[in-house]
Design a protein around this motif. Structure first.
Motif, short mmCIF file in Angstrom:
data_model
loop_
_atom_site.label_atom_id
_atom_site.label_comp_id
_atom_site.label_asym_id
_atom_site.label_seq_id
_atom_site.Cartn_x
_atom_site.Cartn_y
_atom_site.Cartn_z
N PRO A 29 23.31 36.41 -36.69
CA PRO A 29 24.10 36.50 -37.92
C PRO A 29 23.94 35.31 -38.84
O PRO A 29 23.87 35.46 -40.06
N ASP A 30 23.91 34.11 -38.29
CA ASP A 30 23.83 32.93 -39.13
C ASP A 30 22.47 32.84 -39.82
O ASP A 30 22.40 32.46 -41.00
N ALA A 31 21.42 33.21 -39.12
CA ALA A 31 20.09 33.21 -39.75
C ALA A 31 20.01 34.30 -40.81
O ALA A 31 19.42 34.10 -41.88
N ASP A 32 20.63 35.45 -40.55
CA ASP A 32 20.60 36.55 -41.52
C ASP A 32 21.28 36.17 -42.83
O ASP A 32 20.90 36.66 -43.90
N LEU A 33 22.31 35.32 -42.74
CA LEU A 33 23.08 34.95 -43.93
C LEU A 33 22.74 33.56 -44.44
O LEU A 33 23.46 33.02 -45.30
N ALA A 34 21.63 33.00 -43.98
CA ALA A 34 21.25 31.64 -44.38
C ALA A 34 20.91 31.55 -45.85
O ALA A 34 20.92 30.45 -46.43
N TYR A 35 20.61 32.68 -46.50
CA TYR A 35 20.27 32.67 -47.92
C TYR A 35 21.47 32.41 -48.80
O TYR A 35 21.33 32.07 -49.99
N LEU A 36 22.69 32.58 -48.27
CA LEU A 36 23.89 32.40 -49.07
C LEU A 36 24.10 30.94 -49.45
O LEU A 36 23.75 30.02 -48.70
N GLY A 37 24.72 30.75 -50.62
CA GLY A 37 25.14 29.42 -51.00
C GLY A 37 26.36 28.99 -50.20
O GLY A 37 26.88 29.75 -49.37
N PRO A 38 26.86 27.78 -50.43
CA PRO A 38 28.03 27.30 -49.70
C PRO A 38 29.23 28.24 -49.87
O PRO A 38 29.48 28.75 -50.96
N ASP A 39 29.94 28.46 -48.78
CA ASP A 39 31.10 29.34 -48.77
C ASP A 39 32.30 28.58 -49.33
O ASP A 39 32.72 27.56 -48.79
N LEU A 40 32.87 29.08 -50.43
CA LEU A 40 34.00 28.41 -51.07
C LEU A 40 35.21 28.28 -50.17
O LEU A 40 36.07 27.42 -50.40
N LEU A 41 35.30 29.13 -49.14
CA LEU A 41 36.47 29.09 -48.26
C LEU A 41 36.15 28.50 -46.88
O LEU A 41 36.92 28.64 -45.95
N ALA A 42 35.03 27.82 -46.77
CA ALA A 42 34.69 27.17 -45.51
C ALA A 42 35.64 26.01 -45.24
O ALA A 42 36.03 25.28 -46.16
N GLU A 43 36.05 25.85 -44.00
CA GLU A 43 36.94 24.75 -43.64
C GLU A 43 36.31 23.40 -43.94
O GLU A 43 37.00 22.44 -44.30
N ASP A 44 34.99 23.30 -43.80
CA ASP A 44 34.29 22.04 -44.04
C ASP A 44 33.67 21.99 -45.44
O ASP A 44 32.64 21.36 -45.67
N TRP A 45 34.31 22.66 -46.39
CA TRP A 45 33.80 22.74 -47.76
C TRP A 45 33.51 21.35 -48.33
O TRP A 45 34.30 20.42 -48.22
N GLU A 46 32.33 21.25 -48.96
CA GLU A 46 31.93 20.05 -49.67
C GLU A 46 31.14 20.53 -50.88
O GLU A 46 30.20 21.32 -50.73
#
Length: 265
Positions: A123-140
């Motif tokens: 799953p993580d490799a499949d979605l690696a094309y996405l930009g940073p997730d605005l709701l990620a706990e480690d958002w930067e």
């Protein structure tokens, strides 16, 4: 309309019902997955990544030790939804719309009219094309700002909707963010305060991530929640000018934009 905050809240509801629990019965109602059976497996986690939802499922019981884990990947698109029901409770949508059923000893999670439904072991490799997730706990914000600024000639309204640049914004937030930053969605990125736009995007989605009803105005009344989205012809809450609607990008309802021609430049 499902955007990053909607998917985040959906993941939270599914996590409460499924996380750490054994699947007692499963059914996929799409031809490509019709023979898949996850019965006996334990849900390891439920998470959202932008507008995508992942249900990570461990390997089967010890009697089949060679099979590894997998992730159920879904995307709501326009019409999709996940509902959680206690066992024996009547579904809130018709059965013919169901695409997947995951049942534990006490609850079942049903995915209706999902735009994407697949099983993946990466799953993580499949979605690696996405930009940073605005709701990620480690958002930067640095990477998101850099990705958007790398498109100086692109209209900001299209850049915000490009999930490869920053993940989670949809049509509602695109219109509302541009209004609050006082820029027309057609203004090129080079003429926009991108750090300010990214900061506002994060704050709006984060504030709404667990709300039952999304609001960008801070008001909860149904007719007072939005500044411009869905308000064509109604008066701007700031200046009193009629809100306008237009198209930006590909023709289709998913590219509709709302804006105030006076407040936004």
């Amino acid at each position: 309309m499902p955007e990053g905050d909607t998917v985040f809240a959906t993941a939270a509801r599914l996590r409460a019902a499924l996380d750490g629990r054994r699947l007692e019965w499963t059914q996929f109602r799409v031809p490509s997955l019709a023979t898949v059976d996850l019965t006996g497996r334990t849900v390891g986690s439920v998470r959202s990544v932008g507008k995508h939802l992942l249900i990570d499922v461990g390997g089967p019981d010890d009697d089949q030790p060679d099979a590894g884990g997998a992730s159920v990947h879904s995307h709501l698109k326009m019409e999709g939804a996940w509902h959680v029901h206690p066992i024996g409770t009547r579904w809130r949508r018709p059965g013919y719309q169901a695409r997947i059923v995951l049942r534990t000893a006490t609850h079942e999670a049903v995915g209706f009219d999902l735009g994407i439904l697949e099983l993946t072991d990466s799953p993580d490799a499949d979605l690696a094309y996405l930009g940073p997730d605005l709701l990620a706990e480690d958002w930067e914000p640095t990477e998101a700002i850099g990705r958007i600024e790398a498109r100086p000639d692109e209209p900001i309204g299209l850049a915000l909707l490009d999930q490869r640049l920053v993940a989670g914004i949809g049509n509602v937030y695109r219109s509302e963010i541009c209004f609050l930053r006082k820029v027309l969605p057609t203004r090129p990125v080079r003429d926009v305060d991108v750090p300010g736009v990214v900061d506002l995007s994060r704050r709006l989605l984060w504030a709404n991530r667990l709300r039952t009803a999304r609001t960008t105005t801070g008001q909860s009344a149904p007719n007072a929640r939005m500044w411009v989205y869905g308000r064509r012809g109604q008066l701007c809450r700031r200046c009193g000018s009629p809100i306008e609607r237009d198209q930006l990008g590909s023709i289709g309802e998913d590219r509709v934009i709302y804006f105030c021609p006076h407040c936004q430049t």
